[in-house]
Motif scaffolding. Structure first.
Motif, PDB file in Angstrom:
ATOM      1  N   THR A 194     132.447 -48.215  98.525  1.00  0.00           N
ATOM      2  CA  THR A 194     133.270 -49.390  98.763  1.00  0.00           C
ATOM      3  C   THR A 194     134.096 -49.167 100.026  1.00  0.00           C
ATOM      4  O   THR A 194     134.134 -48.067 100.575  1.00  0.00           O
ATOM      5  N   ARG A 195     134.739 -50.220 100.508  1.00  0.00           N
ATOM      6  CA  ARG A 195     135.562 -50.103 101.727  1.00  0.00           C
ATOM      7  C   ARG A 195     136.730 -49.162 101.466  1.00  0.00           C
ATOM      8  O   ARG A 195     137.425 -49.284 100.446  1.00  0.00           O
ATOM      9  N   ILE A 196     136.930 -48.207 102.374  1.00  0.00           N
ATOM     10  CA  ILE A 196     138.040 -47.272 102.218  1.00  0.00           C
ATOM     11  C   ILE A 196     139.358 -48.041 102.217  1.00  0.00           C
ATOM     12  O   ILE A 196     139.580 -48.938 103.029  1.00  0.00           O
ATOM     13  N   ALA A 228     138.865 -52.155  95.803  1.00  0.00           N
ATOM     14  CA  ALA A 228     138.157 -51.366  94.790  1.00  0.00           C
ATOM     15  C   ALA A 228     138.230 -49.857  95.057  1.00  0.00           C
ATOM     16  O   ALA A 228     137.644 -49.069  94.322  1.00  0.00           O
ATOM     17  N   TRP A 229     138.951 -49.452  96.097  1.00  0.00           N
ATOM     18  CA  TRP A 229     138.976 -48.045  96.484  1.00  0.00           C
ATOM     19  C   TRP A 229     139.491 -47.145  95.364  1.00  0.00           C
ATOM     20  O   TRP A 229     139.014 -46.028  95.164  1.00  0.00           O
ATOM     21  N   GLY A 230     140.471 -47.609  94.615  1.00  0.00           N
ATOM     22  CA  GLY A 230     141.043 -46.802  93.537  1.00  0.00           C
ATOM     23  C   GLY A 230     140.051 -46.420  92.468  1.00  0.00           C
ATOM     24  O   GLY A 230     140.254 -45.442  91.723  1.00  0.00           O
ATOM     25  N   HIS A 231     138.943 -47.179  92.365  1.00  0.00           N
ATOM     26  CA  HIS A 231     137.922 -46.892  91.353  1.00  0.00           C
ATOM     27  C   HIS A 231     136.784 -46.039  91.912  1.00  0.00           C
ATOM     28  O   HIS A 231     135.871 -45.668  91.174  1.00  0.00           O
ATOM     29  N   ALA A 278     137.318 -45.335 109.925  1.00  0.00           N
ATOM     30  CA  ALA A 278     136.361 -45.198 108.823  1.00  0.00           C
ATOM     31  C   ALA A 278     136.311 -46.490 107.999  1.00  0.00           C
ATOM     32  O   ALA A 278     137.343 -47.095 107.698  1.00  0.00           O
ATOM     33  N   LEU A 279     135.121 -46.888 107.654  1.00  0.00           N
ATOM     34  CA  LEU A 279     134.925 -48.098 106.858  1.00  0.00           C
ATOM     35  C   LEU A 279     134.492 -47.762 105.438  1.00  0.00           C
ATOM     36  O   LEU A 279     135.051 -48.263 104.462  1.00  0.00           O
ATOM     37  N   ARG A 319     130.724 -54.250  98.521  1.00  0.00           N
ATOM     38  CA  ARG A 319     129.776 -53.486  99.330  1.00  0.00           C
ATOM     39  C   ARG A 319     129.267 -54.265 100.547  1.00  0.00           C
ATOM     40  O   ARG A 319     128.570 -53.703 101.393  1.00  0.00           O
ATOM     41  N   SER A 320     129.608 -55.520 100.668  1.00  0.00           N
ATOM     42  CA  SER A 320     129.034 -56.348 101.737  1.00  0.00           C
ATOM     43  C   SER A 320     129.346 -55.817 103.127  1.00  0.00           C
ATOM     44  O   SER A 320     128.455 -55.632 103.950  1.00  0.00           O
TER      45      SER A 320
END
Length: 315
Positions: free
Chosen positions: A209-211, A215-218, A238-239, A285-286
């Motif tokens: 996922t995007r940094i 959703a990064w926490g998951h 960073a992406l 994720r797009s």
């Protein structure tokens, strides 16, 4: 008294063979319509009902053809976008298993990346995959009791399901520090496995996922990165990541303190593998997909419809 199994058979025959509606079945058998719906689903789960569809047409063939043309892909498979959850992940994993079989022949090697979706693929792999295929991890794994995400565990499951062989990698995905990671990576046993991964004909992975996104926490990787490293990655543009290796919006690798702690193939090494399959789903994720596929990090995609549309709109 009618057994549960016989009742499932009875409901199935009324629905599939006698073309009765679920409401009619419920009325005749003294059941609720919801109960009938659940029983039909259960009958399929138990194999009482199997469905065979003849023909090769796929639901999203037009989208797949457009993706191949737009990005110069070797193949594309699109599954329905049914929202987050296990069902969505399983749909992608099932199609990814089919793509894996399509790209493999006897004696080939598959390098496996760390991913929740990839971890589901062994559930749908079978002996249709060529004999004598070798599965190797392309990175170390996560510590803890749950090994399900670890590439060497997935490699072993795939080998077991397909009568192939696998190699274990006794190394973490992220070393304690740069020195420790370097020592582990240079260990003969670890280097031998990663060398096999570098020589693979197929690379199979998900995408992060995007940094620092919603959703990064998951993300499984998030706990491995401290605040200083996170800030450094963000400053460097960073992406997202592929098996711990971060890339930016142009699909270029991002160096830094964290990257030097990662024990995995580099993006440059991955790019040299002929068939590079990404299997993923979900709206988060797009953006990473657009960058990674646009930069040629992957040349086979197995994704949901929403991500397929996003890829085409970005072109």
């Amino acid at each position: 008294m009618v057994s549960q199994h016989d009742l499932l058979v009875r409901v199935s025959k009324m629905y599939y063979e006698l073309n009765m509606t679920q409401s009619h079945i419920a009325q005749d058998l003294g059941l609720s319509r919801v109960k009938v719906t659940r029983m039909l689903a259960r009958a399929r789960e138990l194999g009482i009902v199997t469905i065979s569809i003849r023909g090769n047409a796929r639901p999203y063939e037009d989208l797949e053809a457009a993706l191949i043309a737009a990005y110069g892909l070797k193949a594309a498979r699109v599954v329905p976008a049914i929202g987050p959850g296990e069902s969505a992940r399983e749909n992608v994993a099932r199609e990814a298993a089919a793509q894996l079989a399509a790209h493999l022949s006897e004696g080939m090697t598959v390098a496996i990346g760390a991913s929740r979706t990839v971890a589901k693929i062994p559930d749908f792999a079978d002996e249709g995959i060529g004999r004598g295929v070798t599965f190797v991890p392309a990175s170390g794994g996560y510590a803890g009791a749950d090994r399900s995400l670890n590439p060497d565990h997935v490699a072993q499951l795939l080998a077991d399901r397909t009568r192939g062989r696998s190699f274990a990698l006794a190394a973490p995905l992220v070393g304690f520090d740069e020195e420790v990671a370097s020592r582990i990576a240079s260990n003969d046993a670890v280097d031998s496995v990663l060398s096999r991964a570098r020589g693979a004909q197929v690379f199979l992975a998900g995408i992060g996922t995007r940094i620092n996104g919603a959703a990064w926490g998951h993300a499984a990787l998030a706990p491995e990165i401290d605040e200083t490293e996170l800030g450094d990655l963000v400053r460097r543009g960073a992406l997202s990541d592929i098996s711990g290796r971060f890339f930016d919006g142009e699909g270029r690798g991002v160096d830094g303190a964290f990257n030097r702690r990662v024990i995995a193939l580099t993006l440059e090494e991955i790019r040299k593998i002929p068939h590079r399959i990404v299997a993923t789903e979900g709206a988060d994720r797009s953006e990473p997909l657009i960058s990674a596929v646009g930069a040629g990090l992957f040349n086979v995609v197995v994704i949901d419809r929403d991500n397929a549309v996003a890829l085409l709109e970005a072109r």
